[in-house]
Scaffold this motif. Structure first.
Motif, mmCIF file in Angstrom:
data_model
loop_
_atom_site.group_PDB
_atom_site.id
_atom_site.type_symbol
_atom_site.label_atom_id
_atom_site.label_comp_id
_atom_site.label_asym_id
_atom_site.label_seq_id
_atom_site.Cartn_x
_atom_site.Cartn_y
_atom_site.Cartn_z
ATOM 1 N N PHE A 17 47.088 38.710 62.451
ATOM 2 C CA PHE A 17 46.437 38.477 63.745
ATOM 3 C C PHE A 17 46.912 37.159 64.302
ATOM 4 C CE2 PHE A 17 43.543 37.029 60.441
ATOM 5 C CZ PHE A 17 43.297 35.715 60.822
ATOM 6 N N GLY A 18 46.759 37.048 65.604
ATOM 7 C CA GLY A 18 47.215 35.817 66.221
ATOM 8 C C GLY A 18 46.733 35.696 67.650
ATOM 9 N N MET A 19 47.023 34.558 68.188
ATOM 10 C CA MET A 19 46.719 34.310 69.601
ATOM 11 C C MET A 19 47.864 33.510 70.205
ATOM 12 S SD MET A 19 46.103 30.835 69.919
ATOM 13 C CE MET A 19 45.118 30.679 71.376
ATOM 14 N N VAL A 20 48.024 33.682 71.517
ATOM 15 C CA VAL A 20 49.014 32.898 72.217
ATOM 16 C C VAL A 20 48.435 32.562 73.600
ATOM 17 C CG1 VAL A 20 50.200 34.949 73.072
ATOM 18 C CG2 VAL A 20 51.428 32.776 72.937
ATOM 19 N N ALA A 21 48.647 31.306 74.003
ATOM 20 C CA ALA A 21 48.045 30.860 75.261
ATOM 21 C C ALA A 21 49.052 30.029 76.040
ATOM 22 C CB ALA A 21 46.788 30.028 74.986
ATOM 23 N N GLU A 22 49.039 30.216 77.398
ATOM 24 C CA GLU A 22 49.860 29.370 78.257
ATOM 25 C C GLU A 22 48.938 28.409 78.978
ATOM 26 O OE1 GLU A 22 52.129 31.491 81.139
ATOM 27 O OE2 GLU A 22 52.760 29.653 82.175
ATOM 28 N N LEU A 23 49.247 27.119 78.859
ATOM 29 C CA LEU A 23 48.422 26.117 79.507
ATOM 30 C C LEU A 23 48.882 25.903 80.940
ATOM 31 C CD1 LEU A 23 48.175 23.630 76.499
ATOM 32 C CD2 LEU A 23 46.768 25.635 77.021
ATOM 33 N N ASP A 24 48.077 25.121 81.746
ATOM 34 C CA ASP A 24 48.335 25.078 83.188
ATOM 35 C C ASP A 24 49.658 24.412 83.533
ATOM 36 O OD1 ASP A 24 47.671 22.558 82.473
ATOM 37 O OD2 ASP A 24 46.320 22.198 84.182
ATOM 38 N N PHE A 25 50.193 23.553 82.653
ATOM 39 C CA PHE A 25 51.490 22.942 82.984
ATOM 40 C C PHE A 25 52.651 23.677 82.309
ATOM 41 C CE2 PHE A 25 49.247 20.780 79.650
ATOM 42 C CZ PHE A 25 50.153 20.675 78.623
ATOM 43 N N TYR A 50 58.189 48.269 49.153
ATOM 44 C CA TYR A 50 56.999 48.994 49.602
ATOM 45 C C TYR A 50 57.225 49.555 51.007
ATOM 46 C CZ TYR A 50 55.690 44.496 51.834
ATOM 47 O OH TYR A 50 55.668 43.340 52.554
ATOM 48 N N ARG A 51 56.373 50.447 51.362
ATOM 49 C CA ARG A 51 56.473 51.114 52.668
ATOM 50 C C ARG A 51 55.170 50.882 53.429
ATOM 51 N NH1 ARG A 51 58.563 56.806 51.954
ATOM 52 N NH2 ARG A 51 60.461 55.587 51.758
ATOM 53 N N THR A 52 55.320 50.573 54.720
ATOM 54 C CA THR A 52 54.116 50.297 55.507
ATOM 55 C C THR A 52 54.016 51.254 56.688
ATOM 56 O OG1 THR A 52 55.222 48.736 56.972
ATOM 57 C CG2 THR A 52 54.253 47.841 54.945
ATOM 58 N N ALA A 53 52.791 51.561 57.034
ATOM 59 C CA ALA A 53 52.490 52.247 58.308
ATOM 60 C C ALA A 53 51.621 51.272 59.090
ATOM 61 C CB ALA A 53 51.759 53.555 58.061
ATOM 62 N N GLU A 54 52.145 50.774 60.233
ATOM 63 C CA GLU A 54 51.507 49.645 60.913
ATOM 64 C C GLU A 54 51.023 50.062 62.300
ATOM 65 O OE1 GLU A 54 54.065 46.300 60.939
ATOM 66 O OE2 GLU A 54 54.629 46.524 58.820
ATOM 67 N N LEU A 55 49.834 49.641 62.582
ATOM 68 C CA LEU A 55 49.255 49.861 63.914
ATOM 69 C C LEU A 55 48.941 48.498 64.503
ATOM 70 C CD1 LEU A 55 48.226 52.007 65.935
ATOM 71 C CD2 LEU A 55 45.993 51.820 64.827
ATOM 72 N N GLY A 56 49.569 48.214 65.663
ATOM 73 C CA GLY A 56 49.385 46.903 66.268
ATOM 74 C C GLY A 56 48.724 47.000 67.636
ATOM 75 N N TYR A 57 48.049 45.928 67.979
ATOM 76 C CA TYR A 57 47.394 45.909 69.295
ATOM 77 C C TYR A 57 47.295 44.472 69.764
ATOM 78 C CZ TYR A 57 43.974 46.601 73.030
ATOM 79 O OH TYR A 57 43.352 46.606 74.247
ATOM 80 N N ALA A 58 47.647 44.282 71.082
ATOM 81 C CA ALA A 58 47.504 42.962 71.697
ATOM 82 C C ALA A 58 46.746 43.118 73.009
ATOM 83 C CB ALA A 58 48.875 42.338 71.917
ATOM 84 N N TYR A 59 45.936 42.151 73.286
ATOM 85 C CA TYR A 59 45.064 42.251 74.468
ATOM 86 C C TYR A 59 44.996 40.904 75.150
ATOM 87 C CZ TYR A 59 40.958 43.263 77.337
ATOM 88 O OH TYR A 59 40.114 43.421 78.387
ATOM 89 N N ASN A 60 44.990 40.981 76.502
ATOM 90 C CA ASN A 60 44.932 39.769 77.285
ATOM 91 C C ASN A 60 43.478 39.398 77.561
ATOM 92 O OD1 ASN A 60 44.864 38.816 80.533
ATOM 93 N ND2 ASN A 60 46.170 37.662 79.134
ATOM 94 N N LEU A 61 43.106 38.181 77.224
ATOM 95 C CA LEU A 61 41.736 37.724 77.468
ATOM 96 C C LEU A 61 41.639 36.909 78.749
ATOM 97 C CD1 LEU A 61 40.560 36.635 73.893
ATOM 98 C CD2 LEU A 61 39.937 38.695 75.146
ATOM 99 N N ILE A 62 42.647 36.101 79.012
ATOM 100 C CA ILE A 62 42.603 35.233 80.192
ATOM 101 C C ILE A 62 43.916 35.383 80.932
ATOM 102 C CG2 ILE A 62 42.473 32.835 81.003
ATOM 103 C CD1 ILE A 62 40.851 32.212 78.472
ATOM 104 N N ASP A 63 43.827 35.541 82.245
ATOM 105 C CA ASP A 63 45.016 35.571 83.104
ATOM 106 C C ASP A 63 44.616 34.960 84.442
ATOM 107 O OD1 ASP A 63 47.399 35.965 84.302
ATOM 108 O OD2 ASP A 63 47.279 38.157 84.373
ATOM 109 N N GLU A 64 44.761 33.652 84.588
ATOM 110 C CA GLU A 64 44.301 32.943 85.783
ATOM 111 C C GLU A 64 45.435 32.095 86.329
ATOM 112 O OE1 GLU A 64 40.988 30.646 84.569
ATOM 113 O OE2 GLU A 64 39.654 32.387 84.268
ATOM 114 N N GLU A 65 45.434 32.006 87.657
ATOM 115 C CA GLU A 65 46.461 31.174 88.285
ATOM 116 C C GLU A 65 46.180 29.709 88.025
ATOM 117 O OE1 GLU A 65 49.273 31.711 90.009
ATOM 118 O OE2 GLU A 65 49.109 33.851 89.466
ATOM 119 N N ASN A 66 44.873 29.393 88.114
ATOM 120 C CA ASN A 66 44.482 27.992 87.934
ATOM 121 C C ASN A 66 43.589 27.866 86.697
ATOM 122 O OD1 ASN A 66 45.732 27.151 90.427
ATOM 123 N ND2 ASN A 66 44.039 28.211 91.465
#
Lengths: 507, 469
Positions: free
Chosen positions: B286-294, B190-206
């Motif tokens: 769809f997915g999510m990815v998160a970096e924890l404080d440590f 099969y053949r696909t035409a794919e549109l992807g998008y990623a967005y940052n929800l949280i970006d904090e030092e602490n």
């Protein structure tokens, strides 16, 4: 560092590139053990044995068993001999009539002793011998009023005798004359005499006469007993080659022979007939005889009397050696006996069409003992053009499992021959026979044979050279001392399977 | 060595054209790109731009590379193949020049390859993924990353129950039942035409969560070919006296373009088209990815939710053959029964759906270098991939993978390694190497260094190159 990085790349690329896959692919070869079925079949004797007029199924008690029945072997014995000469007689005591007697009669007794009420002559003759003792001519007329021609006119013998004429003989043909007794005593024949002369004297006319060659087509009366020509009839048994192969190898345990004699006449008042000292002899074409005897080993089977038009006698193991007799499998059965007609001198009617139909037939129920029948068959053997599948077989183990209720055991030898009939190799197998029950009843409990034989690679290669398979079959009843019963429901189940080591290549 | 040279040449040439792909369509056992393949095909929690978006669309947006960039690649091709039979055994036993006769030991070696496969099912699979076009535009963390790609995906997979090679090699053992229930051959394109998008929800030092992205990919799919042949309740049994039972029930489902002639319905005389489109569908990841404080990174995604509906030249057949107690090869009646055609009944199916290889992916990334106070980058990755179906290189069997990458920084290359189980249930030791600059990076990896050195049941290589502007 740059050198290290380049070397790292180069190392990994070289390692990745060393996947040494073949440029040409081919399936390897290997040996595989294939367990394959060859056959599994059940046969009942009902399927194997074709019924015909000779092989039938009979109910014996609560089971059905095979029976052998012969054709009816018929012989016909005509009784015209009995009607011959019953009028014959030579009346040679001189009868004398004075020529003065114008009209006179005499009564003479039939010399055969017969007392005839009526009869039809097909042939016969009357011979008159007359002498004239006077010097004058005399016309002498004899009338047999009981003998008439087809017009109803009596038999008249008209003789002109010159004076002193001696022994003038006159012969009259009696064909197609009828006889009807008018005398009070049917033993006698009435004769009227008339003499006509211009000079009657006391001289006599002297005469004698004779009935000869008489034969009747019909006769009614009291006919004296007569011994006919002895019976010596031969019934040919049409034994086929297949049956002849069983001679001296198969023995019948419960055979019967039936003898039927029927007096065939259009009249009911038939005469009694007796076969005296009946003998039945089996004879092979090699002139070897075997007699049917009674239990005392006497080949004279006694008197056979047909008094009511029919005689029937059954010879079985209770009164004869019939089983041995029929197991002898003669080519011919010779029936011999003196024949006496009307032994008691009774009244009756006989015609020249009367006959005795003698019927012989035999049968055997399936009490059979088989002593080593040997068959040999030759069959051409040719594998298909493509023999690769055989060439690839390295070893074969054939197992056969046979359940058998048929009370015969078989020894089979297969010889594999090349085109010059030279034996390449051979294989033998043995099939156990079904049980023979002590009671002689049909057995339905199977015996089992499970054996295997192996064909190695050399034998399989020889199979490719095989052109003829010679099959030697030895068959016998399970116990050669016992008679076995055979029934249509007896069965054999043959199961065969093989484990073949096959070399797989070039799929 | 001739073959070595050929493959070597191909690899050199392919380094020009073969780059990583940014679509996620290969199931939990599909071949990854060079960036992630060397660390056991992990990447559910890897911030590596579209290198890792095949695992998790949220990772399109990196937690470090937040400036405006455009990443693109030339049309590229990706191949992967896996077989139950070890490649060295294929070379040993199937090389025409060897003229091999299999001993009992050889048979056992081959059967061991199948027996050691997951559930006793030997799998032969291959997939071809062609990226006709792809581009990713990083618009910064406020706007996110937008990607677009066009891909052709073709897959072939055969499941061979171990009873089949056992039967072929050792014959039909008495009192033994050979089951072919799981025998399956499946291929699609099969053949696909794919549109992807990623967005940052949280970006904090602490904070407990220092960085959180969400992402999604939407696909319009054009179905070009589907063929599936599967057996159910199929067996062969040989009794102690060699009577044989054969019971075969198979289902065949085909939808093929005109000119290919796989089904009775397709027009054999028609010209074959490379864009036949005999079906269509939609998919989403769809997915999510998160970096924890440590520093621990957690990734979670669902890829390829959707289906393709095929509705042209559809042919569905149920094929059966049952022979009970075959015990007489001398019987013409029995042989006729054996020789007779399979009973096939064609169903009145006019369309059917093929699910996409839906996979749920969970991943962790631990920055060991940071935790150990090292100056260089040392990360470890732990992924669990759950296939929701058995489509293509997807499998219900969970794939576990543990990967490490190490980058000393400067001009030093990045080294990667890892372990995982493959689709046949075997242990794999992956390794790879990469080189990264500010305008491009390139990675070369293998899923199994053992099979690369001594070819085993799997052969794969991932080469990734990305241009960055």
């Amino acid at each position: 560092m740059k050198i290290f990085t380049k070397l790292s790349f180069l190392f990994i690329l070289i390692v990745y590139s060393c996947v040494d896959l073949p440029s040409d692919y081919e399936l390897p070869s290997w040996d595989v053990d294939l367990n394959i079925p060859l056959t599994e079949r059940s046969y009942t004797l009902e399927e194997i044995v074709e019924l015909d007029s000779n092989i039938t199924i009979e109910k014996s008690g609560d089971e059905y068993i095979y029976a052998l029945k012969s054709e009816e072997y018929k012989k016909t014995l005509y009784l015209s001999e009995f009607l011959e000469g019953q009028l014959n007689g030579k009346y040679d005591s001189e009868f004398k009539f004075q020529i003065t007697s114008i009209d006179t009669s005499i009564s003479v007794e039939l010399l055969s002793g017969a007392e005839i009420d009526s009869a039809y002559l097909t042939r016969g003759s009357l011979t008159l011998n007359a002498s004239n003792e006077s010097d004058s001519p005399v016309r002498f007329i004899l009338t047999f009023s009981e003998l008439t021609d087809s017009n109803g006119d009596p038999l008249v013998v008209d003789v002109n005798l010159i004076g002193g004429q001696l022994n003038k003989e006159v012969v009259r043909d009696l064909s197609n004359y009828s006889y009807s007794s008018t005398a009070l005593n049917r033993k006698n024949l009435l004769i009227s005499a008339e003499m006509i002369s211009d000079n009657p004297t006391t001289d006599n006319i002297v005469f004698t006469f004779e009935f000869a060659d008489s034969e009747f087509s019909y006769i009614k009366g009291k006919i004296p007993s007569k011994r006919l020509e002895d019976m010596n009839e031969i019934a040919n048994l049409p034994l086929t080659d297949d049956v002849l192969e069983l001679r001296d190898k198969i023995f019948l345990g419960d055979a019967t022979l039936e003898l039927l004699a029927e007096y065939k006449s259009e009249y009911d008042e038939i005469f009694e007939l007796v076969f005296d000292s009946l003998q039945l002899t089996g004879r092979r074409n090699t002139n070897i005889d075997f007699s049917l005897t009674d239990l005392n080993n006497n080949s004279n089977l006694g008197e056979v009397k047909i008094s009511d038009g029919i005689f029937y006698r059954k010879y079985d193991k209770s009164n004869s050696n019939i089983s041995e007799f029929l197991s002898f499998m003669p080519d011919n059965i010779i029936i011999q006996s003196p024949i006496f007609m009307n032994p008691n001198g009774s009244d009756g009617i006989a015609t020249d069409q009367d006959k005795i139909d003698i019927t012989v037939k035999f049968s055997a129920k399936s009490g059979v003992r088989i002593d080593t029948i040997n068959y040999t068959f030759y069959e051409d053997f040719e594998l298909n053009e493509d023999t690769t599948y055989v060439e690839n077989i390295k070893n074969a183990v054939l197992t056969y499992l046979i359940q058998n209720t048929i009370p015969t055991k078989e020894l089979i030898r297969l010889d594999f021959l090349d085109q010059d009939s030279t034996e390449l190799f051979s294989k033998s197998l043995e099939i156990a026979g079904g049980l023979i029950t002590e009671s002689g009843k049909m057995n339905l409990t199977p015996t089992e044979t499970e054996k295997e034989f192996e064909m190695n690679e050399e034998e399989i290669s020889l199979l490719l050279k095989t052109k003829i398979i010679k099959t030697n079959l030895i068959l016998m009843t399970t116990d050669k001392e016992k008679y076995a019963a055979f029934g249509p429901k007896q069965w054999v189940n043959i199961k065969a399977y093989a484990t073949i080591t096959y070399n797989v290549q070039d799929l | 060595m001739k073959k070595c040279k050929i493959i070597f040449s191909i690899l050199i040439l392919s380094s020009i054209f073969i780059t990583q792909n940014i679509f996620a369509g290969t199931g939990n056992y599909g071949t990854g790109n060079g960036r992630i393949l060397g660390m056991a095909n992990t990447g559910n929690a890897l911030f590596a731009g579209y290198y890792s978006s095949i695992k998790n669309p949220a990772t399109l947006l990196s937690n470090t590379d937040t400036n405006f960039t455009v990443q693109f690649s030339l049309p590229n091709l990706q191949l992967g193949a896996s077989t139950a039979l070890r490649l060295n055994n294929i070379s040993k036993y199937f090389d025409a020049s060897n003229n091999v006769f299999l001993t009992e030991n050889d048979k056992n070696i081959i059967l061991d390859d199948f027996n050691s496969s997951g559930g006793g099912i030997g799998r032969i699979s291959s997939d071809v993924n062609v990226n006709l076009f792809n581009i990713a535009i990083n618009m910064g963390k406020d706007l996110g990353v937008l990607s677009f790609s066009i891909n052709d995906i073709a897959s072939f997979k055969a499941l061979i129950p171990k009873d089949l090679p056992d039967l072929a090699l050792n014959g039909n053992e008495k009192n033994k039942e050979y089951s072919f229930n799981d025998l399956n051959a499946n291929t699609y394109w099969y053949r696909t035409a794919e549109l992807g998008y990623a967005y940052n929800l949280i970006d904090e030092e602490n904070g407990i969560i220092k960085f959180l992205n969400v992402g999604a990919q939407f696909k319009y799919i054009m179905g070009n070919l589907y063929m599936n042949y599967s057996m159910q309740n199929s067996r062969l049994y040989t009794s102690g006296q060699n009577a044989i039972d054969i019971d075969i029930k198979a289902r065949q489902l085909i939808s093929d373009p005109d000119g290919l002639g796989l089904s009775d319905k397709s027009d054999n005389n028609a010209d074959f088209s490379f864009n036949p489109q005999i079906g269509s569908g939609f998919g989403v990841s769809f997915g999510m990815v998160a970096e924890l404080d440590f520093g621990l990174v957690v990734g979670l995604s669902m890829t390829d939710i959707g289906s393709i509906k095929f509705n042209k030249n559809v042919e569905e057949k149920i094929i059966t053959k049952t022979i009970f107690n075959f015990n007489d090869i001398s019987s013409k009646e029995k042989l006729d029964e054996l020789d007779s055609d399979f009973n096939d009944s064609t169903l009145s199916t006019s369309e059917f759906s093929m699910d996409l290889p839906t996979t749920m992916r969970v991943g962790l990334m631990a920055p060991l270098g940071d935790w150990l106070g090292m100056n260089s980058e040392l990360n470890t990755y732990l992924d669990l991939d759950f296939g929701a179906n058995n489509i293509g290189t997807n499998s219900n069997d969970i794939r576990f993978s543990l990967g490490i990458d190490y980058n000393m920084g400067g001009y030093m290359p990045r080294f990667m390694t890892g372990i995982s189980n493959d689709i046949n249930g075997r242990f794999r030791w992956s390794t790879g190497i990469g080189y990264e600059t500010s305008i491009f990076d390139i990675y070369l990896s293998t899923y199994d260094i053992i099979s690369a050195i001594a070819p085993d049941t799997h052969f794969s290589v991932g080469l990734a190159m990305r241009w960055k502007i």
